[in-house]
Design an enzyme around this catalytic site. Structure first.
Site, mmCIF file in Angstrom:
data_model
loop_
_atom_site.group_PDB
_atom_site.id
_atom_site.type_symbol
_atom_site.label_atom_id
_atom_site.label_comp_id
_atom_site.label_asym_id
_atom_site.label_seq_id
_atom_site.Cartn_x
_atom_site.Cartn_y
_atom_site.Cartn_z
ATOM 1 N N GLY A 153 -31.265 78.587 121.756
ATOM 2 C CA GLY A 153 -30.543 77.115 121.347
ATOM 3 C C GLY A 153 -29.826 76.883 120.897
ATOM 4 N N VAL B 115 -36.091 85.887 116.854
ATOM 5 C CA VAL B 115 -37.454 85.321 117.450
ATOM 6 C C VAL B 115 -38.540 85.656 117.549
ATOM 7 C CG1 VAL B 115 -37.377 86.479 119.791
ATOM 8 C CG2 VAL B 115 -38.597 84.213 120.072
ATOM 9 N N THR C 39 -28.593 90.023 126.248
ATOM 10 C CA THR C 39 -27.352 89.308 128.383
ATOM 11 C C THR C 39 -26.360 90.766 128.699
ATOM 12 O OG1 THR C 39 -25.944 88.271 127.791
ATOM 13 C CG2 THR C 39 -27.740 86.857 127.746
ATOM 14 N N SER D 269 -33.175 86.216 135.009
ATOM 15 C CA SER D 269 -32.021 86.097 135.695
ATOM 16 C C SER D 269 -32.477 87.250 136.843
ATOM 17 C CB SER D 269 -30.972 88.385 134.694
ATOM 18 O OG SER D 269 -30.229 88.696 135.489
ATOM 19 N N TYR E 186 -30.799 95.856 130.967
ATOM 20 C CA TYR E 186 -31.891 94.562 130.644
ATOM 21 C C TYR E 186 -32.394 93.865 131.914
ATOM 22 C CZ TYR E 186 -29.831 89.769 131.071
ATOM 23 O OH TYR E 186 -29.884 88.076 131.343
ATOM 24 N N ARG F 26 -20.469 88.294 143.296
ATOM 25 C CA ARG F 26 -21.622 87.730 142.951
ATOM 26 C C ARG F 26 -21.773 85.919 143.056
ATOM 27 N NH1 ARG F 26 -22.642 91.983 141.062
ATOM 28 N NH2 ARG F 26 -23.061 93.109 139.469
HETATM 29 C C1 UD1 Z 1 -24.519 88.915 134.884
HETATM 30 C C2 UD1 Z 1 -24.925 88.191 132.925
HETATM 31 C C3 UD1 Z 1 -26.421 88.860 132.749
HETATM 32 C C4 UD1 Z 1 -26.965 87.908 133.732
HETATM 33 C C5 UD1 Z 1 -26.610 88.441 135.094
HETATM 34 C C6 UD1 Z 1 -27.096 87.578 136.269
HETATM 35 C C7 UD1 Z 1 -23.009 88.476 131.192
HETATM 36 C C8 UD1 Z 1 -22.488 89.916 130.309
HETATM 37 N N1 UD1 Z 1 -24.070 88.986 132.458
HETATM 38 O O1 UD1 Z 1 -24.651 90.235 134.418
HETATM 39 O O2 UD1 Z 1 -26.403 87.866 131.522
HETATM 40 O O3 UD1 Z 1 -28.530 88.170 133.393
HETATM 41 O O4 UD1 Z 1 -24.965 88.256 135.965
HETATM 42 O O5 UD1 Z 1 -26.887 86.164 136.202
HETATM 43 O O6 UD1 Z 1 -22.987 87.686 131.536
HETATM 44 N N2 UD1 Z 1 -16.668 93.693 136.662
HETATM 45 C C9 UD1 Z 1 -15.394 93.954 136.023
HETATM 46 N N3 UD1 Z 1 -14.431 94.606 134.998
HETATM 47 C C10 UD1 Z 1 -14.450 94.192 133.539
HETATM 48 C C11 UD1 Z 1 -15.617 93.656 133.600
HETATM 49 C C12 UD1 Z 1 -16.729 93.966 134.759
HETATM 50 O O7 UD1 Z 1 -14.456 94.460 137.697
HETATM 51 O O8 UD1 Z 1 -13.683 94.128 132.529
HETATM 52 C C13 UD1 Z 1 -17.361 93.601 136.860
HETATM 53 C C14 UD1 Z 1 -18.886 94.241 136.415
HETATM 54 O O9 UD1 Z 1 -18.453 95.827 137.106
HETATM 55 C C15 UD1 Z 1 -19.774 93.652 137.191
HETATM 56 C C16 UD1 Z 1 -18.939 92.147 137.483
HETATM 57 O O10 UD1 Z 1 -17.665 92.728 137.261
HETATM 58 O O11 UD1 Z 1 -19.480 94.428 138.835
HETATM 59 C C17 UD1 Z 1 -20.340 91.414 136.905
HETATM 60 O O12 UD1 Z 1 -20.192 91.724 135.235
HETATM 61 P P1 UD1 Z 1 -20.837 91.269 134.397
HETATM 62 O O13 UD1 Z 1 -19.510 89.123 134.090
HETATM 63 O O14 UD1 Z 1 -20.627 91.505 133.064
HETATM 64 O O15 UD1 Z 1 -21.789 90.246 135.674
HETATM 65 P P2 UD1 Z 1 -23.268 90.711 135.534
HETATM 66 O O16 UD1 Z 1 -23.758 92.134 135.206
HETATM 67 O O17 UD1 Z 1 -23.164 90.070 136.789
#
Ligand code: UD1
Length: 375
Positions: free
Chosen positions: A8, A58, A81, A123, A181, A249
């Site tokens: 929380g 937890v 996460t 997620s 994850y 995304r």
């Molecule tokens: C995220 C969450 C995860 C959640 C999921 C679904 C985080 C760290 N992860 O995962 O907890 O459950 O969404 O809601 O918030 N990327 C780049 N450049 C960078 C870093 C990342 O291009 O410098 C790309 C990654 O390869 C990926 C995308 O950005 O394709 C999103 O990455 P990220 O924000 O880490 O999140 P998810 O893997 O989508």
């Protein structure tokens, strides 16, 4: 009404505590994990003022049974996460996400007054790449192969070589996580269903897309790309977009997520459902960078690198029909408005150096989990 919120003191938890009706009694249980709470190593005074705050993992909560007794609704947010990080810190993710949930349930079994509902922050990572179609049939790809990725074949193709179209993610689709994850989030869901079925406790599993917004910890390099990109653009630092920059995304504003959770907590009727929560809009990496830069009045210095993170999925967007069936019309905050609120909050804070991010990327590279497509 008494609500227990594990995790929380985290990003979503803070929003939730603010949105809980004032007459609710709130117990927050949080380990204040150093990776997450880098710039805020203690419970915030406003959190302490509103909730009973217990610092505990937890996995280790039996000592706090007296404070938890009498809980009506449990909201389980506590989890590690980072998708990329989970691919090399496997046991940490299994321990904290799966074993942590198991321990929480063991404690529930010992309570005299059983909660009437457990809400799990799951997620969309449980879907892995999700469902695709060629216009006729639905396919569930196995995940992208390393050899395809190394050739720069980022998308998903049918057997006849045609590019397939991703479908919005919904709970009727199969779950096929591609990251550790995602696997641990699926185990959390299954543990909770198994336990609650046997105890006659109502379950709401919420599968969140990429949540962003004010209060997201900036010091954590695994905190998600809205923070990472904002930090780089605002300071004029270079940033890297993986693959071809056309990964998509679904960015959902944290206030909308908190509203949905409160609705689940309040609902008088049993929910017993798995509900996808997102904005319903697929946004590419290039679009998110350009939108942030535009709102900041800056130019983004980004490089489309052709590198890729092993375990990443290509496309994600939520199907909101399950939410609408339970709670009516879903009206998410637009990306422009949500980012504007985020940036207003961000700009009041001291910008962070990019060294933690660079170190996290270097670590992934060392572990062989951040690869480059062959020339
Ligand atoms: C995220 C969450 C995860 C959640 C999921 C679904 C985080 C760290 N992860 O995962 O907890 O459950 O969404 O809601 O918030 N990327 C780049 N450049 C960078 C870093 C990342 O291009 O410098 C790309 C990654 O390869 C990926 C995308 O950005 O394709 C999103 O990455 P990220 O924000 O880490 O999140 P998810 O893997 O989508």
């Amino acid at each position: 009404m008494k609500i227990l919120i594990t995790g929380g003191a985290g990003f979503i938890g803070k929003w939730l505590v603010e949105k809980c009706p004032i007459e609710w009694e709130i117990v927050v249980l949080d380990s204040l994990d150093g990776q997450v709470h880098q710039t805020s190593p203690d419970f915030a005074p406003e959190l302490r003022a509103r909730a009973k705050c217990i610092q505990a993992d937890v996995q280790n909560i039996e000592d706090h049974i007296a404070a938890i007794e009498g809980t009506d609704v449990v909201l389980h947010l506590a989890a590690q996460t980072g998708t990329g990080q989970s691919m090399y810190e496997l046991s940490k993710y299994v321990q904290q996400n799966a074993n942590g949930t198991a321990k929480l349930l063991e404690l529930m079994a010992k309570l005299q007054h059983k909660p009437r509902r457990i809400i799990l922050a799951s997620s969309r990572a449980v879907y892995g790449d999700g469902a695709y179609t060629d216009g006729q049939q639905i396919y569930y790809p196995k995940g992208r192969s390393l050899s395809n990725l190394q050739q720069g074949m980022w998308d998903i193709y049918g057997e006849d070589g045609h590019k397939l179209t991703p479908l919005p993610m919904n709970a009727h689709h199969l779950t096929k996580p591609t990251s550790v994850y995602g696997l641990t989030k699926l185990w959390q869901e299954q543990l909770i269903h198994n336990f609650c079925d046997s105890q006659n406790i109502d379950v709401a599993v919420l599968r969140f897309q990429n949540v962003y917004g004010p209060k997201q910890e900036l010091g954590n390099p695994y905190t998600g790309i809205v923070g990472i990109f904002t930090n780089a653009i605002s300071q004029g630092n270079a940033l890297e977009l993986f693959e071809d920059g056309l990964v998509t995304r679904d960015f959902v504003f944290v206030g909308d997520v908190a509203d949905a959770v409160v609705k689940c907590a309040i609902a008088p009727q049993p929910i017993n459902a798995t509900i996808d929560i997102g904005s319903g809009q697929a946004v590419t990496l290039i679009e998110i960078v350009e939108t942030i830069a535009h709102l900041l009045g800056k130019t983004a210095d980004f490089r489309i690198s052709g590198r890729f993170r092993v375990g990443d999925i290509r496309h994600a967007v939520a199907d909101l029909s399950a939410y609408e069936a339970s709670f009516g019309n879903w009206q998410p905050t637009s990306l422009q408005d949500g980012l504007a609120q985020y940036l207003e909050w961000y700009l009041e804070r001291a910008p962070l150096p990019s060294s933690a991010l660079q170190a996290s990327l270097a670590e992934m590279e060392r572990k062989g989990l951040l690869l480059t497509k062959h020339a």
